[in-house]
Write an enzyme that holds these catalytic residues in place. Sequence first.
Site, short mmCIF file in Angstrom:
data_model
loop_
_atom_site.label_atom_id
_atom_site.label_comp_id
_atom_site.label_asym_id
_atom_site.label_seq_id
_atom_site.Cartn_x
_atom_site.Cartn_y
_atom_site.Cartn_z
N LYS A 57 36.12 42.70 37.99
CA LYS A 57 35.27 42.22 36.32
C LYS A 57 36.59 43.80 35.89
O LYS A 57 35.63 44.30 35.33
CB LYS A 57 33.83 42.56 36.75
N CYS A 58 37.63 43.86 35.69
CA CYS A 58 38.80 45.11 35.32
C CYS A 58 38.98 44.48 34.06
O CYS A 58 39.62 43.79 34.14
CB CYS A 58 39.38 45.39 35.94
N GLY A 59 39.09 44.96 33.24
CA GLY A 59 40.54 45.11 31.94
C GLY A 59 41.78 44.67 32.68
O GLY A 59 42.32 44.36 31.94
N PHE A 60 42.01 45.49 33.37
CA PHE A 60 42.74 45.04 34.65
C PHE A 60 43.02 43.31 35.11
O PHE A 60 44.65 43.55 36.07
CB PHE A 60 43.81 45.66 34.72
N THR A 61 42.43 42.53 35.43
CA THR A 61 41.79 41.95 36.36
C THR A 61 42.98 41.01 35.92
O THR A 61 43.63 40.42 36.75
CB THR A 61 40.23 41.15 36.48
#
Length: 183
Positions: A57-61
């Site tokens: 659930k990360c901006g970098f996922t």
Amino acid sequence: HMRTIFTVTMMFFGLSAMACKSSLLDHNFRKLASSEEVNLCEAYSGKVLLIVNTASKCGFTYQYEGLEKLHDEYSNEGLMVLGFPSNDFLGQEPGTEEEIQDFCRLTYGVEFPMFEKIMVKEGIAHPFYNDLANSAGTHPKWNFHKYLIGKDGELITDFSSRTKPYDEKVITAINEALSEEKS
């Protein structure tokens, strides 16, 4: 007769255990959502490894996609991408291992090896991540930090979370590492 078999077996296993020249890789991990244990040194000795702490659930996922593509494209040449889910940064990996596995497979078609959820942040990091950080001079500051390890089991370099899997710097470093002769 049994004693001979036992001795030969012990010699064989003794040798394989001794063959781990890389203290960096001499760690055991469970495969994600599994009870199967893997020793990184035994499993990936002589490979070039890209070690990544991941989160769903990360901006970098979205980087899962590039990591899987790298793994797909370079695994025949000897690169392995290894993912270590971690919930250390803003609770971005809250799920169970089963949920993480389903998410990675279903959303990004991840086939590269993923391991048990661990801690990677300075001060609470798993010993493997402490070893990586000590070699690199930096702990992950966020999800999707990347450590590149050469065929000799030594750290080559690391890349911040912002560095995409297909960044020129990453590709260049991987190609250089793959072209190195095994010592």
